[in-house]
Design a protein around this motif. Structure first.
Motif, PDB file in Angstrom:
ATOM      1  N   GLU A 348       0.823  -1.189  -0.055  1.00  0.00           N
ATOM      2  CA  GLU A 348      -0.107  -0.108   0.001  1.00  0.00           C
ATOM      3  C   GLU A 348       0.937   0.925   0.014  1.00  0.00           C
ATOM      4  N   ILE A 349       0.679   2.435  -0.995  1.00  0.00           N
ATOM      5  CA  ILE A 349       1.251   3.437  -0.899  1.00  0.00           C
ATOM      6  C   ILE A 349       1.078   4.172   0.069  1.00  0.00           C
ATOM      7  N   SER A 350       2.209   4.969   0.712  1.00  0.00           N
ATOM      8  CA  SER A 350       2.148   5.547   1.959  1.00  0.00           C
ATOM      9  C   SER A 350       1.884   7.072   1.422  1.00  0.00           C
ATOM     10  N   ASP A 351       1.537   7.642   2.550  1.00  0.00           N
ATOM     11  CA  ASP A 351       1.410   9.298   2.283  1.00  0.00           C
ATOM     12  C   ASP A 351       2.646  10.053   1.970  1.00  0.00           C
ATOM     13  N   GLU A 352       3.676   9.368   2.679  1.00  0.00           N
ATOM     14  CA  GLU A 352       5.059   9.742   2.477  1.00  0.00           C
ATOM     15  C   GLU A 352       5.447   9.652   0.871  1.00  0.00           C
ATOM     16  N   ALA A 353       5.309   8.506   0.206  1.00  0.00           N
ATOM     17  CA  ALA A 353       5.382   8.245  -0.960  1.00  0.00           C
ATOM     18  C   ALA A 353       4.502   9.156  -2.021  1.00  0.00           C
ATOM     19  N   ILE A 354       3.366   9.401  -1.621  1.00  0.00           N
ATOM     20  CA  ILE A 354       2.483  10.309  -2.426  1.00  0.00           C
ATOM     21  C   ILE A 354       3.137  11.957  -2.339  1.00  0.00           C
ATOM     22  N   LYS A 355       3.747  12.094  -1.121  1.00  0.00           N
ATOM     23  CA  LYS A 355       4.368  13.452  -1.015  1.00  0.00           C
ATOM     24  C   LYS A 355       5.587  13.586  -1.871  1.00  0.00           C
ATOM     25  N   SER A 393       0.104  -2.079  -7.639  1.00  0.00           N
ATOM     26  CA  SER A 393      -1.134  -2.271  -7.966  1.00  0.00           C
ATOM     27  C   SER A 393      -1.965  -0.859  -7.867  1.00  0.00           C
ATOM     28  N   ALA A 394      -1.177   0.243  -7.510  1.00  0.00           N
ATOM     29  CA  ALA A 394      -1.860   1.560  -7.253  1.00  0.00           C
ATOM     30  C   ALA A 394      -1.747   2.268  -8.663  1.00  0.00           C
ATOM     31  N   ASN A 395      -2.983   2.829  -8.833  1.00  0.00           N
ATOM     32  CA  ASN A 395      -3.457   3.684  -9.947  1.00  0.00           C
ATOM     33  C   ASN A 395      -3.187   5.267  -9.553  1.00  0.00           C
ATOM     34  N   PHE A 396      -2.853   5.824 -10.678  1.00  0.00           N
ATOM     35  CA  PHE A 396      -2.493   7.621 -10.515  1.00  0.00           C
ATOM     36  C   PHE A 396      -3.284   8.212 -11.661  1.00  0.00           C
ATOM     37  N   SER A 397      -3.530   9.157 -11.184  1.00  0.00           N
ATOM     38  CA  SER A 397      -4.181  10.390 -12.270  1.00  0.00           C
ATOM     39  C   SER A 397      -2.948  11.290 -12.169  1.00  0.00           C
ATOM     40  N   LYS A 465      -1.833  12.049  -8.519  1.00  0.00           N
ATOM     41  CA  LYS A 465      -2.699  11.645  -7.322  1.00  0.00           C
ATOM     42  C   LYS A 465      -3.089  10.261  -7.231  1.00  0.00           C
ATOM     43  N   LEU A 466      -2.971   9.843  -6.230  1.00  0.00           N
ATOM     44  CA  LEU A 466      -3.483   8.367  -6.166  1.00  0.00           C
ATOM     45  C   LEU A 466      -4.952   8.179  -6.353  1.00  0.00           C
TER      46      LEU A 466
END
Length: 468
Positions: A348-355, A393-397, A465-466
């Protein structure tokens, strides 16, 4: 009387071929032997004790012809009764004459060696079945006959008893004693026929039963009369000798057990060999007699992992979990990357990775009013790609934004083109297109003031964005 000898000889000849029997199987019997006529006190004495006092006195009272002098034939008629005819011949040399004047004196005389012929018929009742014996056969009989004595003849009323000892089922030694009551009033030779006792002894043969298959069991009692069998099965065969007759044996040529209906069970698992897919190895009925060592419901011979329990869909082997994240490979969307159960085995992608993604995205530089990348942007794009690979497995916009300089329509088109350019670069680096989408928002979503140079620079941006 001169033709009686010829007549009696003819009678004996006919009797010899007219076999009759003694029981429900051998319905016909014939006997040959000798007879003795007791012309003693049985009809002369006035007292009962005197009449039978010399019953066994053969020397003084019996007349015996030393030859075959008696032939009998009989037929079983049911319920222990049989009907028979007996012919006898004798020569009477001893008889008690008229009563003496002396009380108790019964003189024996020779009436003249008179020829004796008797034809008697009667019904016999056997007690052998009541005694439940196969050897001793006592009986009683009653009937009547006609007796020729010298020139005299008379009808008689008969009654007596007998005993037969059967040496085999069909051959026996027989004895009968019969009282023949004559209704003549006197005892004058050649004029009257005196009442007397007659004893017959000889050999009796009974036969007539049919045994088609020759198994020693008569057809009447043979359940399988045309096939040789065993007595304990009423004449039916037991081909394999397992104690179960063929008609009840599911395996007539293979020795088995009663529990298996005559079939063998080599491995002793309670399943007959004919129904056992694994007849030499004890197994389970639910698996056709085959074993299942690991108890997973798959027979050992079909189980790729016979000692380890596993599902049928995987050939009896347990499902692997290569990345050890407790999500089986068959259900793991990321079988080679350790993830979480909630995310189907993917990390699962973390908030840290999104940042971090967005920090990188903000540094993406495009040529002025174009969707092409400046040279120093490519390392940033490579870093973004590495993060997306880490979370397969994560999708992004991918979202594009501009400042307020220029016309709105142009800014909208430019933001869409720049977002699409980032998406196409990532797809070119191996990120699945199904995981990515792009969209432009023009100048509609500023994050800073468009009145300053720095604010405008912040508004010209790309965001990642996730998509949940």
């Amino acid at each position: 009387m001169k033709h009686l000898n010829k007549l009696f000889a003819a009678l004996l000849f006919m009797v010899a071929f007219g076999t009759q029997a003694q029981d429900s199987n051998n319905k016909w019997a014939i006997s040959f032997g000798a007879n003795a006529v007791d012309g003693g006190r049985v009809s002369a004495a006035s007292k009962l004790e005197d009449q039978f006092s010399q019953f066994f006195d053969a020397t003084d009272y019996w007349s015996v012809l030393p030859s075959v002098s008696s032939v009998g034939v009989s037929r079983y008629i049911g319920d222990n009764f049989s009907f028979g005819v007996t012919g006898t011949v004798n020569k009477i040399s001893k008889a008690v004459g008229e009563r003496s004047e002396v009380p108790g004196d019964y003189p024996v005389i020779n009436p003249g060696d008179l020829n004796y012929y008797g034809i008697d018929a009667g019904v016999r009742y056997s007690f052998m079945n009541l005694l439940k014996s196969k050897v001793i056969d006592p009986s009683l009989h009653v009937g009547g006959g006609y007796t020729f004595l010298g020139d005299a003849s008379a009808g008689t009323l008969n009654g007596g008893f007998g005993l037969t000892l059967w040496f085999t089922e069909q051959v026996g030694l027989t004895w009968t004693s019969t009282y023949k009551h004559s209704f003549d009033d006197t005892r004058v030779p050649n004029v009257d026929v005196l009442s007397h006792m007659q004893h017959n002894a000889g050999i009796v043969f009974k036969f007539g039963a049919k045994d088609t298959d020759g198994d020693g069991i008569y057809d009447k009692d043979d359940t399988c009369p045309e096939v040789a069998g065993l007595k304990q099965f009423n004449g039916c065969p037991d081909t394999d000798g397992d104690g179960l007759q063929d008609s009840e044996d599911d395996c007539i040529n293979d020795k088995g057990t009663v529990e298996m209906r005559g079939c063998p069970d080599t491995d002793g698992d309670g399943i007959a060999d004919k129904d056992d897919a694994c007849p030499d190895v004890a197994g389970l009925k639910s698996l056709g007699g085959c074993p299942d060592a690991d108890g997973d419901g798959i027979t050992d011979k079909q189980d790729k992992c016979p000692d380890v329990k596993g599902p049928k869909e995987n050939g009896g082997c347990p499902w692997p979990d290569r990345d050890g994240d407790s999500v089986l490979d068959k259900d793991d969307k990321c079988p080679d990357v350790k993830g979480t159960v909630a995310n189907k085995g993917c990390p699962e992608i973390s908030d840290e990775a999104i940042k971090k993604l967005n920090d990188y995205a903000k540094t993406i530089l495009f040529d002025t009013n174009k969707a092409s990348f400046q040279q120093q942007t490519y390392p940033v794009l490579e870093a973004i790609t590495a993060i997306l690979v880490e979370y397969p497995s994560a999708n992004f916009s991918i979202e594009g934004h501009t400042d307020s300089d220029g016309k709105d329509a142009a800014n909208q088109t430019l933001s869409e083109s720049r977002a699409a350019a980032v998406k196409d670069y990532l797809i070119g680096k191996g990120i699945a297109s199904s995981r990515l989408s792009s969209k432009g928002f023009g100048e509609t979503m500023p994050i800073d003031s468009n009145k300053t140079k720095a604010g405008k620079a912040n508004n010209r941006r790309v965001e990642v964005k996730l998509v949940k």
